[in-house]
Design an enzyme around this catalytic site. Structure first.
Site, short mmCIF file in Angstrom:
data_model
loop_
_atom_site.label_atom_id
_atom_site.label_comp_id
_atom_site.label_asym_id
_atom_site.label_seq_id
_atom_site.Cartn_x
_atom_site.Cartn_y
_atom_site.Cartn_z
CD GLU A 1 -2.78 1.64 0.40
OE1 GLU A 1 -3.22 2.82 0.53
OE2 GLU A 1 -2.95 0.98 -0.57
CG HIS B 1 -8.37 -8.87 -17.46
ND1 HIS B 1 -8.84 -8.98 -18.54
CD2 HIS B 1 -9.51 -8.37 -16.70
CE1 HIS B 1 -9.91 -8.89 -18.75
NE2 HIS B 1 -10.27 -8.45 -17.87
#
Length: 384
Positions: A102, A344
């Protein structure tokens, strides 16, 4: 928040920006402004891919506050807080690995923000000196304002605990930021090496292509929103087979709860647990709209393939579109492997880049003010 956290984060953002800035500054390319634009576009693409990795590894709350980690500038300093949270909930969203994922995402975002500030400042300074078209500051300023809004949604993503509407908007803003940087990069390329004016037949074909290119952008934007909605609601495996969905063409679905926008993650607007049929509806709509995307973008690529100046972009668009369809199917067949899911996400960003570039090239070729006269282009070609 500790009093030194914000200065430490600011220094970190500057340090992250130093490497690409130094590479631009020390490069032999005389067009350093153009190089800086494309560097920002490249890093924005990287940020989107890493943001997908952050989301897919469930690291969005690895540091459950913002902009620091438990009020501190990095997970090293916040180690005691992270260890305590992990001890209370060993399978929860907080651990050292997720905290670093993060915070690295945030550090990269801060570095890009510094680069965009530098880009905007350079554009304004050079524009006041020369009024050269290459330094028109409008788009760099829009890019700066956009990254500020993107940062605000990044903060709300954490503080509102991954609320799907906020996370999906954050994704769309990131993709739009990539489109803005790509459009600006296309402008720099066209100013440096303006393409020759098209002949009458090519110009007519370009005018017919332009609405289809715009439609490709609109269709892609909608599919990005649907894909973000699938990802942020963790609905990727709501359909476990393909081309059927759980053995049916039209499975049992709950559109009302699935597409209620303002609600907590995993909950209905009334606060109840989200039914599985809602996740099925989310997945099924994204999957079926992908057919529309393939048809529209495929038709656009096929038409652009035949036109001078657009062949390379059209070819790349067709290849990425095919790869994107394959990775989408593979996430279902392979039960959502992380690598395929990240690819993707990267494919979606590449489609944004290529559709934006295609639209810019069509627009530029049809704009008489932005291209050299035919005689000038021919003379330039004969001298080269």
């Amino acid at each position: 928040m500790h009093s030194t956290t914000l200065p430490q984060l600011a220094i970190t953002g500057l340090l992250v920006a130093c490497l690409p800035l130094s590479m631009v500054w020390m490069s032999s390319d005389p067009h350093k402004f153009r190089k800086l634009v494309w560097t920002i576009a490249f890093l924005t693409f990287d940020l989107i891919v890493f943001g997908g990795f952050t989301r897919l590894t469930d690291s969005g709350l690895g540091c459950p506050d913002w902009p620091g980690c438990y009020g501190l500038a990095n997970p090293f300093l916040a180690h005691a807080h992270i260890a305590a949270a992990e001890a209370l909930m060993p399978t929860g969203p907080v651990n050292v690995f997720k905290a670093w994922i993060e915070m690295i995402h945030r550090y990269l975002a801060m570095g890009i923000g510094v680069l965009i500030v530098g880009l905007m400042s350079t554009a304004w300074i050079q524009w006041r000196r020369s009024h050269a078209r290459a330094f028109n500051p409008l788009l760099p300023t829009v890019l700066f304002l956009w990254v500020c809004v993107q940062g605000a949604f990044g903060a709300w993503t954490v503080t509102l605990k991954l609320q799907p509407a906020i996370v999906t908007t954050h994704l769309l803003l990131g993709m739009t930021m990539l489109a803005l940087a790509t459009w600006l990069g296309g402008r720099q390329d066209a100013i440096l090496a303006p393409p020759p004016a098209p002949d009458a037949a090519a110009e007519s074909a370009l005018r017919r292509l332009r609405p289809l290119a715009w439609a490709s952008g609109a269709v892609l934007l909608l599919q990005l929103a649907l894909g973000g909605w699938v990802s942020t609601n963790y609905a990727t495996l709501a359909c476990t087979d393909f081309p059927l969905c759980n053995g049916q063409i039209v499975p049992d679905m709950d559109f009302q709860h699935g597409f209620t926008l303002w609600r907590e993650l995993g909950k209905t607007a009334a606060g109840h647990y989200l039914p599985f049929q809602a996740l099925t509806a989310i997945h099924w709509v994204h999957r079926n709209f992908a057919v529309v995307v393939v048809l529209v973008l495929g038709s656009t690529a096929l038409r652009a393939w035949r036109l001078p100046g657009l062949h390379g972009t059209a070819r790349n668009l067709a290849l990425v579109l095919l790869a994107q369809a394959m990775t989408g199917i593979a996430t279902v067949y392979l039960s959502f492997p992380l690598t395929i899911a990240v690819l993707h996400n990267a494919g979606a960003a590449l489609l944004v880049l290529l559709v934006t570039m295609l639209n810019y090239k069509v627009q530029h070729l049809l704009d008489p003010a932005s291209r050299p006269p035919r005689w000038q282009a021919a003379a330039s070609a004969s001298h080269s």
